[in-house]
Design an enzyme around this catalytic site. Structure first.
Site, PDB file in Angstrom:
ATOM      1  N   ASP A  69       0.716  -1.268  -0.065  1.00 22.50           N
ATOM      2  CA  ASP A  69      -0.013   0.045   0.007  1.00 22.50           C
ATOM      3  C   ASP A  69       0.798   1.076   0.140  1.00 22.50           C
ATOM      4  O   ASP A  69       1.980   1.474   0.512  1.00 22.50           O
ATOM      5  CB  ASP A  69      -0.826   0.015   1.272  1.00 22.50           C
ATOM      6  CG  ASP A  69      -1.810  -0.974   1.081  1.00 22.50           C
ATOM      7  OD1 ASP A  69      -1.774  -1.994   0.260  1.00 22.50           O
ATOM      8  OD2 ASP A  69      -2.626  -0.911   2.378  1.00 22.50           O
TER       9      ASP A  69
ATOM     10  N   ARG B 266      -0.220  -0.707  -8.627  1.00 23.35           N
ATOM     11  CA  ARG B 266      -1.754  -0.565  -8.275  1.00 23.35           C
ATOM     12  C   ARG B 266      -1.887   1.118  -8.304  1.00 23.35           C
ATOM     13  O   ARG B 266      -1.183   1.691  -7.674  1.00 23.35           O
ATOM     14  CB  ARG B 266      -2.109  -0.965  -6.914  1.00 23.35           C
ATOM     15  CG  ARG B 266      -3.808  -0.509  -6.425  1.00 23.35           C
ATOM     16  CD  ARG B 266      -3.736  -0.546  -5.069  1.00 23.35           C
ATOM     17  NE  ARG B 266      -3.646  -1.863  -4.490  1.00 23.35           N
ATOM     18  CZ  ARG B 266      -3.368  -2.058  -3.124  1.00 23.35           C
ATOM     19  NH1 ARG B 266      -3.131  -0.941  -2.418  1.00 23.35           N
ATOM     20  NH2 ARG B 266      -3.193  -3.254  -2.713  1.00 23.35           N
TER      21      ARG B 266
HETATM   22  C1  LIG Z   1      -8.087  -1.854  -3.812  1.00 25.60           C
HETATM   23  C2  LIG Z   1      -7.776  -0.428  -3.297  1.00 25.60           C
HETATM   24  C3  LIG Z   1      -6.817  -0.209  -2.971  1.00 25.60           C
HETATM   25  C4  LIG Z   1      -6.471   0.975  -2.227  1.00 25.60           C
HETATM   26  N1  LIG Z   1      -5.101   1.484  -1.775  1.00 25.60           N
HETATM   27  C5  LIG Z   1      -4.952   2.567  -1.356  1.00 25.60           C
HETATM   28  C6  LIG Z   1      -3.672   2.970  -1.067  1.00 25.60           C
HETATM   29  O1  LIG Z   1      -2.622   2.006  -0.722  1.00 25.60           O
HETATM   30  N2  LIG Z   1      -3.328   4.084  -0.599  1.00 25.60           N
HETATM   31  C7  LIG Z   1      -3.935   5.286  -0.832  1.00 25.60           C
HETATM   32  O2  LIG Z   1      -3.660   6.332  -0.548  1.00 25.60           O
HETATM   33  N3  LIG Z   1      -5.250   5.017  -1.315  1.00 25.60           N
HETATM   34  C8  LIG Z   1      -5.812   3.637  -1.604  1.00 25.60           C
HETATM   35  N4  LIG Z   1      -7.101   3.493  -1.929  1.00 25.60           N
HETATM   36  C9  LIG Z   1      -8.104   4.670  -1.841  1.00 25.60           C
HETATM   37  C10 LIG Z   1      -8.118   5.478  -3.234  1.00 25.60           C
HETATM   38  O3  LIG Z   1      -7.203   6.262  -3.058  1.00 25.60           O
HETATM   39  C11 LIG Z   1      -9.367   6.407  -3.019  1.00 25.60           C
HETATM   40  O4  LIG Z   1      -9.370   7.051  -2.101  1.00 25.60           O
HETATM   41  C12 LIG Z   1     -10.593   5.579  -3.150  1.00 25.60           C
HETATM   42  O5  LIG Z   1     -10.588   4.541  -3.864  1.00 25.60           O
HETATM   43  C13 LIG Z   1     -11.914   6.385  -3.613  1.00 25.60           C
HETATM   44  O6  LIG Z   1     -11.628   7.038  -4.966  1.00 25.60           O
HETATM   45  P1  LIG Z   1     -12.180   6.489  -6.306  1.00 25.60           P
HETATM   46  O7  LIG Z   1     -11.395   6.344  -7.212  1.00 25.60           O
HETATM   47  O8  LIG Z   1     -13.109   5.163  -5.810  1.00 25.60           O
HETATM   48  O9  LIG Z   1     -12.883   7.593  -6.787  1.00 25.60           O
HETATM   49  P2  LIG Z   1     -14.162   8.442  -6.048  1.00 25.60           P
HETATM   50  O10 LIG Z   1     -14.374   9.544  -7.038  1.00 25.60           O
HETATM   51  O11 LIG Z   1     -13.585   8.852  -4.695  1.00 25.60           O
HETATM   52  O12 LIG Z   1     -15.578   7.641  -5.932  1.00 25.60           O
HETATM   53  C14 LIG Z   1     -16.118   7.367  -7.008  1.00 25.60           C
HETATM   54  C15 LIG Z   1     -17.561   6.687  -6.508  1.00 25.60           C
HETATM   55  O13 LIG Z   1     -17.249   5.450  -5.763  1.00 25.60           O
HETATM   56  C16 LIG Z   1     -17.956   5.365  -4.508  1.00 25.60           C
HETATM   57  N5  LIG Z   1     -17.001   5.338  -3.567  1.00 25.60           N
HETATM   58  C17 LIG Z   1     -15.817   5.817  -3.531  1.00 25.60           C
HETATM   59  N6  LIG Z   1     -15.340   5.735  -2.121  1.00 25.60           N
HETATM   60  C18 LIG Z   1     -16.323   5.390  -1.325  1.00 25.60           C
HETATM   61  C19 LIG Z   1     -16.598   5.259  -0.027  1.00 25.60           C
HETATM   62  N7  LIG Z   1     -15.205   5.302   0.855  1.00 25.60           N
HETATM   63  N8  LIG Z   1     -17.735   4.698   0.574  1.00 25.60           N
HETATM   64  C20 LIG Z   1     -18.689   4.557  -0.304  1.00 25.60           C
HETATM   65  N9  LIG Z   1     -18.694   4.975  -1.703  1.00 25.60           N
HETATM   66  C21 LIG Z   1     -17.535   5.193  -2.049  1.00 25.60           C
HETATM   67  C22 LIG Z   1     -18.972   6.519  -4.505  1.00 25.60           C
HETATM   68  O14 LIG Z   1     -20.027   5.958  -5.401  1.00 25.60           O
HETATM   69  C23 LIG Z   1     -18.193   7.615  -5.502  1.00 25.60           C
HETATM   70  O15 LIG Z   1     -19.130   8.321  -6.431  1.00 25.60           O
HETATM   71  C24 LIG Z   1      -7.484   2.316  -2.573  1.00 25.60           C
HETATM   72  C25 LIG Z   1      -8.510   1.890  -3.139  1.00 25.60           C
HETATM   73  C26 LIG Z   1      -8.813   0.708  -3.652  1.00 25.60           C
HETATM   74  C27 LIG Z   1     -10.189   0.559  -4.349  1.00 25.60           C
END
Ligand SMILES: Cc1cc2nc3c(=O)[nH]c(=O)nc-3n(C[C@H](O)[C@H](O)[C@H](O)COP(=O)(O)OP(=O)(O)OC[C@H]3O[C@@H](n4cnc5c(N)ncnc54)[C@H](O)[C@@H]3O)c2cc1C
Length: 312
Positions: free
Chosen positions: A132, A182
């Site tokens: 991560d 990732r």
């Molecule tokens: C498999 C995976 C591993 C990750 N690892 C890391 C990491 O190592 N370091 C790091 O900084 N971040 C990590 N993240 C988190 C990432 O950085 C984002 O903060 C997170 O994925 C939200 O962004 P999004 O791309 O989904 O887009 P967004 O624009 O935030 O979300 C798109 C849509 O997804 C849904 N959604 C998103 N988040 C949520 C939530 N929390 N609850 C409910 N619905 C939601 C909503 O419908 C939203 O409109 C990880 C995410 C995933 C999926």
């Protein structure tokens, strides 16, 4: 605006009184939607269901910013035991690990030793491992560990955050290793000098970096729940003729399951990250902060026991 909302949610929920209260009641109020439970058995049960439904699965035992060498060593032991338990149930799972849980803040050699122990167990189990990415102050050290270990453990990947200004340069530096990356938008509160603040700008940057990773011959794990963005990324993969050996979508358990189902039905490779453990709180607060509407879900569950029983 999104960055401000995130900073406010993180600040409020990190207050000691709020944290104490939430650690007692938060699971029942909504954290259970995201966190599989507190034990390895909980995580493996959830993993079995997802694998049977055609997903790839990675597991995280929650915990971070360890300041104690014994605890960092115990965290590595937990992963070794988890892989053994998965193997005994014939479950093919990967791992997603946080280096600050394995001693990154204590000493680089301690962290390397613990991470190696996890990676040796993963090699024996045929499991992939991704590191991560944590807050921006840890990026240099995290990438240093990755670059040290990636040549020895070819199944090792690392997460990069699209919101950081530095990430295009990091990709250029890492590309010759043809690593498994990732790509995420980024989940921490970072200042404008370090990270893009505007949601649309982060999404544009994400797509640009995804293209760059594909063109550089890296394995792209497109981690997001943003359906429009994922459709664009998958379109780019198709245009380049890439197969599932070169990319996958990754999502967190409990977020946007209908998007997940649609992608699996369309034959796309989807990995679900399942998290578990007693130290679920800081991870859960980042889930609240990236979508402040989740705070509303908590409040609704607090005032309405019926909503709590129905779940989110
Ligand atoms: C498999 C995976 C591993 C990750 N690892 C890391 C990491 O190592 N370091 C790091 O900084 N971040 C990590 N993240 C988190 C990432 O950085 C984002 O903060 C997170 O994925 C939200 O962004 P999004 O791309 O989904 O887009 P967004 O624009 O935030 O979300 C798109 C849509 O997804 C849904 N959604 C998103 N988040 C949520 C939530 N929390 N609850 C409910 N619905 C939601 C909503 O419908 C939203 O409109 C990880 C995410 C995933 C999926």
């Amino acid at each position: 605006m999104a960055a401000l909302a995130r900073a406010v949610v993180l600040k409020v929920f990190q207050r000691p009184g709020v944290r104490r209260w939430m650690e007692r009641h938060g699971m029942a109020l909504g954290a259970g939607r995201f966190v599989a439970g507190e034990t390895a058995g909980d995580a493996l049960r959830v993993a079995a269901g997802l694998l049977a439904a055609g997903r790839r699965v990675s597991l995280t035992h929650l915990g971070e910013y360890t300041s104690d060498a014994a605890a960092a060593r115990a965290a590595a032991d937990t992963y070794v035991d988890l892989l053994a338990a998965a193997r005994s149930r014939a479950l093919e799972v990967g791992l997603s690990i946080k280096l600050t849980q394995l001693g990154l803040d204590l000493d680089l050699d301690v962290c390397l030793e613990n991470t190696r122990r996890v990676l040796d167990a993963a090699a024996g189990a045929g499991a992939l491992v991704e590191i991560d990415m944590e807050d921006s102050a840890r990026v240099d050290a995290t990438l240093a560990v990755f670059q040290r270990l990636a040549p020895e453990y070819p199944f090792l990947g690392v997460c990069l955050q699209a919101y950081l200004h530095r990430t295009p340069d990091d990709i250029q530096r890492l590309a010759p290793l043809r690593p498994r990356i990732r790509l995420v938008k980024g989940a921490y509160a970072e200042p404008p000098s370090v990270a893009l603040q505007d949601r649309a700008a982060v999404t544009r940057r994400y797509l640009e970096l995804a293209r760059r990773l594909m063109d550089a011959g890296c394995f792209l794990a497109a981690a997001s729940h943003d359906g429009a963005l994922l459709r664009e990324v998958l379109g780019e993969a198709r245009r380049r003729g890439l197969g599932p050996d070169r990319y996958e979508v990754q999502m967190l358990r409990g977020i946007n399951p209908s998007l997940q189902e649609g992608l699996v039905a369309a034959g796309e490779p989807v990995r679900v990250l399942v998290v578990y453990g007693r130290e679920w709180y800081p991870w859960f607060v980042r889930r609240l902060a990236e979508r402040p509407a989740n705070v509303g879900m908590l409040l609704r569950n607090l005032v309405s026991p019926a909503a709590r029983r129905r779940g989110p």
